[in-house]
Design a protein around this motif. Structure first.
Motif, PDB file in Angstrom:
ATOM      1  N   PRO A  73       0.812  -1.223   0.000  1.00 51.27           N
ATOM      2  CA  PRO A  73       0.000   0.000   0.000  1.00 51.27           C
ATOM      3  C   PRO A  73       0.841   1.267   0.000  1.00 51.27           C
ATOM      4  N   ASP A  74       0.268   2.326  -0.584  1.00 45.97           N
ATOM      5  CA  ASP A  74       0.988   3.594  -0.697  1.00 45.97           C
ATOM      6  C   ASP A  74       1.464   4.120   0.650  1.00 45.97           C
ATOM      7  N   GLU A  75       0.619   3.974   1.689  1.00 48.16           N
ATOM      8  CA  GLU A  75       1.006   4.566   2.972  1.00 48.16           C
ATOM      9  C   GLU A  75       2.264   3.922   3.548  1.00 48.16           C
ATOM     10  N   ILE A  76       2.437   2.614   3.329  1.00 45.30           N
ATOM     11  CA  ILE A  76       3.649   1.932   3.808  1.00 45.30           C
ATOM     12  C   ILE A  76       4.847   2.336   2.970  1.00 45.30           C
ATOM     13  N   THR A  77       4.648   2.340   1.648  1.00 43.81           N
ATOM     14  CA  THR A  77       5.739   2.716   0.747  1.00 43.81           C
ATOM     15  C   THR A  77       6.204   4.138   1.028  1.00 43.81           C
ATOM     16  N   MET A  78       5.256   5.063   1.180  1.00 44.54           N
ATOM     17  CA  MET A  78       5.626   6.452   1.421  1.00 44.54           C
ATOM     18  C   MET A  78       6.334   6.621   2.761  1.00 44.54           C
ATOM     19  N   ALA A  79       5.899   5.888   3.757  1.00 44.15           N
ATOM     20  CA  ALA A  79       6.553   5.975   5.066  1.00 44.15           C
ATOM     21  C   ALA A  79       8.015   5.534   4.962  1.00 44.15           C
ATOM     22  N   MET A  80       8.271   4.482   4.188  1.00 42.78           N
ATOM     23  CA  MET A  80       9.644   4.019   3.981  1.00 42.78           C
ATOM     24  C   MET A  80      10.471   5.094   3.286  1.00 42.78           C
ATOM     25  N   PHE A  81       9.893   5.701   2.251  1.00 47.02           N
ATOM     26  CA  PHE A  81      10.646   6.698   1.496  1.00 47.02           C
ATOM     27  C   PHE A  81      10.884   7.961   2.302  1.00 47.02           C
ATOM     28  N   ARG A  82       9.938   8.357   3.132  1.00 47.35           N
ATOM     29  CA  ARG A  82      10.169   9.542   3.970  1.00 47.35           C
ATOM     30  C   ARG A  82      11.370   9.311   4.887  1.00 47.35           C
ATOM     31  N   GLU A  83      11.416   8.132   5.507  1.00 45.71           N
ATOM     32  CA  GLU A  83      12.540   7.825   6.390  1.00 45.71           C
ATOM     33  C   GLU A  83      13.846   7.778   5.605  1.00 45.71           C
ATOM     34  N   ARG A  84      13.788   7.190   4.410  1.00 46.93           N
ATOM     35  CA  ARG A  84      15.015   7.043   3.611  1.00 46.93           C
ATOM     36  C   ARG A  84      15.530   8.397   3.115  1.00 46.93           C
ATOM     37  N   LEU A  85      14.637   9.252   2.645  1.00 48.56           N
ATOM     38  CA  LEU A  85      15.062  10.540   2.099  1.00 48.56           C
ATOM     39  C   LEU A  85      15.550  11.497   3.178  1.00 48.56           C
ATOM     40  N   ALA A  86      15.196  11.214   4.425  1.00 51.52           N
ATOM     41  CA  ALA A  86      15.645  12.052   5.534  1.00 51.52           C
ATOM     42  C   ALA A  86      17.072  11.717   5.973  1.00 51.52           C
ATOM     43  N   LYS A  87      17.638  10.632   5.447  1.00 53.06           N
ATOM     44  CA  LYS A  87      18.991  10.221   5.838  1.00 53.06           C
ATOM     45  C   LYS A  87      20.023  11.148   5.205  1.00 53.06           C
ATOM     46  N   SER A  88      21.183  11.229   5.852  1.00 54.41           N
ATOM     47  CA  SER A  88      22.195  12.216   5.483  1.00 54.41           C
ATOM     48  C   SER A  88      22.729  12.034   4.067  1.00 54.41           C
ATOM     49  N   ASP A  89      22.781  10.799   3.561  1.00 58.83           N
ATOM     50  CA  ASP A  89      23.362  10.593   2.237  1.00 58.83           C
ATOM     51  C   ASP A  89      22.480  11.137   1.118  1.00 58.83           C
TER      52      ASP A  89
END
Length: 231
Positions: A73-89
């Motif tokens: 589902p979109d909500e799970i996918t988006m939650a993963m991407f928000r966490e990933r895009l917030a990382k320093s790299d």
């Protein structure tokens, strides 16, 4: 080439999305852009595998759908991407590989990027005729460990039958048969049509001719990035 400057005032971190049907060479171009631009690559498949392997809450939730052969589902996918895009790299820039997958995800991503004072700079779509895609996919070899793909003629591994990245033994997937490959291509086009149209309406889509030597495709792909940072 620096993703941060073009001779004028400082830019926000470069944000790109890369799309292309199975057999288009998208993975090869993604690796090139990441190396050339010194930005992070974030792909749906790799992100799912990492979260599932780490046993995170989101990973466990995603695995339930993956195991049933259903879309996460979109909500799970988006939650993963928000966490990933917030990382320093990702602070210097990011290449989204095959994401977002729906118009709803694209809208949610746009809202998230605005919160970071960022925006989508360019959506690159690698375009290859369907008959060429089927030919490329037939006989393709895949590393079951990292997902890297090879082709005996187009992109052979350095050592026959072994992955260049991790030495895993390459296999031919059942879904790389010609008739299955055609079905995969059509499904991909159907699934990505809405999100590509969403970005096309915003004037962000650059179609890149995926035919010809890899070096030529690289040059055309990189040129679209340069154009996105002008003006």
């Amino acid at each position: 080439m620096s993703p941060q400057s073009n001779g004028s005032e400082p830019r926000s971190p470069l944000t790109l999305a890369l799309f292309g049907p199975p057999g288009s060479g998208k993975g090869t171009q993604a690796a090139f852009l990441v190396e050339q631009l010194k930005i992070a690559q974030v792909s749906t498949g790799e992100l799912f595998r990492q979260e599932v392997r780490r046993g995170t809450r989101l990973g466990r939730q995603a695995k339930e759908y993956i195991d049933r052969g259903e879309l996460v589902p979109d909500e799970i996918t988006m939650a993963m991407f928000r966490e990933r895009l917030a990382k320093s790299d990702c602070a210097a820039g990011v290449l989204l590989d095959g994401f977002p997958r729906t118009a709803a995800q694209a809208e949610a991503l746009a809202a998230f990027l605005r919160g970071l004072d960022r925006q989508m700079d360019r959506v690159i779509y690698i375009k290859v005729p369907q008959d060429v895609l089927v030919s490329r996919l037939s006989g393709r070899l895949t590393c079951p460990e990292c997902g890297t793909t090879y082709h005996p003629e187009l992109a052979p591994p350095r050592r026959a039958g072994l992955c260049d990245r991790d030495g895993g033994r390459l296999v031919q997937r059942d879904d790389d048969a010609a008739e299955t490959a055609l079905r995969r291509i059509n499904v991909y086009k159907e699934q990505t049509a809405s999100v590509v149209d969403y970005y096309r309406n915003l004037g962000l889509v650059a179609e890149v001719d995926g035919l010809g030597p890899i070096e030529d495709v690289r040059g055309r792909t990189l040129a679209t990035v340069s154009q996105s940072r002008v003006g």
